[in-house]
Write an enzyme that holds these catalytic residues in place. Structure first.
Site, PDB file in Angstrom:
ATOM      1  N   GLU A 103      58.996  66.758  59.091  1.00  0.00           N
ATOM      2  CA  GLU A 103      57.985  65.698  58.923  1.00  0.00           C
ATOM      3  C   GLU A 103      58.216  64.940  57.621  1.00  0.00           C
ATOM      4  O   GLU A 103      58.061  63.721  57.569  1.00  0.00           O
ATOM      5  CB  GLU A 103      56.579  66.315  58.949  1.00  0.00           C
ATOM      6  CG  GLU A 103      56.199  66.830  60.336  1.00  0.00           C
ATOM      7  CD  GLU A 103      54.819  67.453  60.357  1.00  0.00           C
ATOM      8  OE1 GLU A 103      54.665  68.517  59.736  1.00  0.00           O
ATOM      9  OE2 GLU A 103      53.915  66.886  60.979  1.00  0.00           O
ATOM     10  N   GLU A 123      55.991  74.103  65.484  1.00  0.00           N
ATOM     11  CA  GLU A 123      54.606  74.548  65.271  1.00  0.00           C
ATOM     12  C   GLU A 123      53.953  75.104  66.530  1.00  0.00           C
ATOM     13  O   GLU A 123      53.154  76.030  66.473  1.00  0.00           O
ATOM     14  CB  GLU A 123      53.755  73.385  64.730  1.00  0.00           C
ATOM     15  CG  GLU A 123      54.037  73.018  63.292  1.00  0.00           C
ATOM     16  CD  GLU A 123      55.247  72.118  63.093  1.00  0.00           C
ATOM     17  OE1 GLU A 123      55.984  71.865  64.070  1.00  0.00           O
ATOM     18  OE2 GLU A 123      55.456  71.660  61.950  1.00  0.00           O
TER      19      GLU A 123
END
Ligand code: NAD
Length: 702
Positions: A103, A123
């Site tokens: 990210e 995730e």
């Protein structure tokens, strides 16, 4: 300092240096902000570069922050500041850029990666979703489909694929990333490029997919493959939001969904499973225990179901194997099985023909014990018969060089009894693989009374080398996994005797999240296997009543292998069908045993099958057969398909409350009188104190 700033040739260089994996913890987030501000105020820096020291880019979040309140700044804000930088920012990726690390790279304006790097957002595997803008930025680069694939599966992709999907701007050779980043930044300065390539500003493109159909199709796909899971659906919702609302609102929406996931019991279960696996491979006093020399060549005895799978496990890990059988027919059959399995992999494109030939060349078939004499480890996978195993081990004792580790793949027999026929019981250990051995991840490393610590440690490390999840357990009937399984299966048989149907029991347990119910699983493993074990124990004087399932076997129904077991398998397929013959047999059994069948609720099936198993798990802890409750969870997740999102049986029990479990077990005992419902003293004591298995100190048994 975790992050450092310097300036070379007009490029402000921000280096993250936070070993071992440059996780984006508090000091990295804080350091990034500080260095970004230094770079922005540095009048000599016209472009910035972010890179990592060491072998990898930021490999994810800091796991020490899991479950704790994170200190600001939060990663989302740091990434937003990076994206909004007035100077262009290049990021260079080596090793892995996962989770928060990936990210972070999406907040930069240009991404350069080494050809062997990997990127991904895993995730979802912890019941979460990327919470620092990943669901909002990635679709701007890849379109919806690829973002959905990556985020809902959590699987990583190679840098080469990332280049193709528009995630990476340029590839470089491993080791050359620092220079490549610097050159790229200098080029930007020369071309007077402004930071115009902000990912969140790139026009969203459907890349040929129909919107919103693509989102609904993914929801359908997830419902079919992982209906129990919650976070993959939230991932879809978040990505869809990127197409529906302005970027800033999308970030807020993503954050809310992230928090929802974080608070879910599923994410707690998945996070528990993740940490339990890491813990399981650690021994109490690892630091003080030496290992044997590295295992370089292995022997396997028995070319049956397990032996052939074990051979492939070692060959796949690059360790040559000698395979020993008693007859050339059995040996040929075993080698054929291995060859066919590899051929299927070639057909599916998972192996090249050349790789298959190399793998086959690393397996040497033999009929002679003499070929095993100089090997470092022998694994016996012959029939489950103590006399046969004892004969094999005394032969190995006489033939193997000093220091060879002698292992048995027995699923129930005593490692001590097997070791007793050798003059080197300290070199004997159990290595309990699960079927199919080249696929199933679990390896129970069974320690006999005399097994030496260096043999245990060597076996645990070897387990990791062959890509298994090794768990150290003590020696008793069935060890940890099968001992609990036998309890559950016996209870499932009793439930059917009392009035449930096999298909009801199987349905309830698959709805709970197991890949298969106990009867479908027994049919797959072969009903004759369990029958032979029970008959053996009966012969040894154990009081094991003859059940309706024994009668099924006595009809010649051995399960999937001959097309009929508890279920019927049409045309040798693997789909179980209800069979009125078995229904009739069960009714007859009830009548003969004077059992008045009653209707049994789904809830009772869950409680009896699982609470009894948890009670056995508590006994296993009392007897120090397992080192920690979480080891039992790992065994059940990797060996028996216990739903990972529930964290394993002992973690699940903690969520239910041990008091509730004890009370239910005792209520069954009152109505039925069965000793199997006696609460283990450990379970009772924890329940009385309103404590959990998770409260027990690590290494309870050591
Ligand atoms: P199997 O019947 O498929 O294979 C056993 C093989 O051993 C046969 O090919 C036989 O010819 C060979 N054999 C017998 N005696 C031998 C000897 N003296 N020397 C060399 N080879 C000999 O059995 P399997 O299912 O592979 O089980 C093997 C072992 O693994 C058993 O101890 C079993 O309990 C254990 N195990 C089985 C499973 C499973 O699901 N099948 C799972 C875990 C462990």
């Amino acid at each position: 300092m975790s992050v450092n700033y310097s300036q070379i040739d007009g490029v402000g260089i921000i280096i993250i240096d936070s070993p071992p994996v440059n996780a984006v913890g508090y000091t990295v987030r804080q350091g990034l902000l500080e260095c970004l501000n230094l770079g922005l105020s540095d009048v000599h820096a016209h472009a910035l570069m972010i890179a990592c020291a060491g072998n990898t880019f930021c490999a994810g979040s800091d796991i020490n922050e899991f479950g704790k309140q994170r200190k600001p700044p939060n990663l989302r804000d740091v990434i937003n500041d990076i994206e909004n930088s007035s100077k262009p920012i290049v990021v260079v990726i080596q090793g892995t850029a996962f989770g928060g690390g990936f990210e972070l790279s999406l907040g930069c304006h240009y991404r350069i990666a080494t050809t062997d790097a990997k990127v991904g957002l895993p995730e979802v595997k912890l019941g979460l979703l990327p919470g620092a803008g990943g669901t909002q930025r990635l679709p701007h680069l890849t379109g919806a489909r690829k973002a959905l694939e990556m985020i809902t599966t959590g699987n990583s992709i190679s840098a080469k694929d990332a280049l193709e999907f528009g995630i990476i701007d340029e590839l470089c050779e491993p080791g050359g990333e620092y220079q490549a980043g610097l050159d790229y930044a200098k080029q930007l300065i020369e071309n007077k490029t402004l930071p115009s390539k902000r990912v969140s500003k790139i026009k969203l493109d459907s890349k040929g997919d129909d919107l919103p159909d693509i989102f609904n199709n993914f929801r359908k796909k997830i419902k079919a493959s992982t209906p129990h899971l919650f976070s993959p659906f939230k991932c879809v919702d978040a990505i869809e939001a990127a197409y529906k609302v302005p970027f800033v609102e999308g970030l807020e929406y993503e954050r809310n969904l992230f928090n929802e996931c974080l608070e879910s019991t599923q994410s707690k279960g998945l996070i528990h499973a993740f940490f339990s696996e890491r813990k399981a491979s650690k021994l109490l006093s690892q630091a003080q225990i030496s290992t044997r020399p590295q295992v370089k060549a292995v022997g396997v005895i028995g070319a049956g179901t397990m032996g052939t799978g074990i051979v492939m496990t070692f060959a796949n890990a690059g360790i040559p194997v000698v395979l020993k059988e008693t007859t050339s027919e059995a040996l040929d059959r075993g080698m054929d099985t291995i060859q066919h399995t590899y051929e299927r992999s070639v057909q599916k494109g998972r192996l090249t023909k050349r790789q298959m030939d190399d793998l086959m060349a690393s397996v040497v078939p033999t009929l002679s014990y003499h070929d095993l004499g100089q090997l470092d480890l022998i694994i016996e996978a012959a029939y489950e018969d103590m006399d046969i195993k004892k004969t094999i081990f005394s032969e190995l004792d006489s033939i193997c060089k000093p220091g060879t580790i002698l292992a048995s793949n027995t699923s129930t027999l005593s490692v001590d009894a097997i070791a007793s026929v050798t003059n080197r019981p300290s070199d004997v250990i159990g290595l309990h693989f699960f079927s199919p051995a080249h696929i199933m991840k679990l390896l129970e490393v069974v320690t006999g009374t005399e097994t030496s610590p260096d043999v245990i440690r060597t076996a645990m490390e070897l387990g990791k080398r062959i890509k298994k999840v090794p768990v150290s357990v003590g020696n008793c009937y069935g060890f940890v996994g099968n001992r609990m399984l036998h309890r559950r299966n016996a209870e499932a048989i009793t439930l059917v005797s009392e009035g449930a149907l096999p298909q009801q029991v199987d349905r309830v347990l698959t709805e709970f999240g197991f890949p298969m119910g106990p009867f479908a699983m027994s049919d797959l493993a072969g009903l004759d296997v369990g029958y032979r074990i029970r008959q053996g124990r009966r012969k040894n004087g154990e009081d094991i009543p003859l059940t309706w399932l024994d009668k099924v076997v006595e009809l010649g129904r051995h399960g999937q292998k001959n097309g009929a077991g508890v279920y019927h398998y049409k045309d040798r397929t693997r789909t179980p069908h209800f069979d009125p013959i078995v229904d009739e047999l069960i009714s007859q059994y009830r009548a003969e045993s004077e059992i008045q069948p009653r209707s049994i609720s789904d809830k009772e099936i869950i409680e009896r099958c699982l609470y009894i198993m948890i009670n056995e798990g508590a006994r296993i802890l009392e007897e120090k057969i397992a080192n920690r409750p979480s080891d039992i969870d790992v065994i059940w997740i990797y060996g028996y398909g216990f739903p990972r999102h529930l964290g394993g049986p002992m973690f699940w029990a903690d969520q239910i409350g041990l008091n509730t479990i004890c009370d239910r077990l005792e209520s069954f005992q009152r109505t039925d009188g069965g000793v199997q419902y006696n609460c283990s003293p450990l379970l009772r004591a924890l329940a009385n104190e309103s404590r959990c298995f998770n409260d027990l100190p690590d290494m309870i048994g050591c």
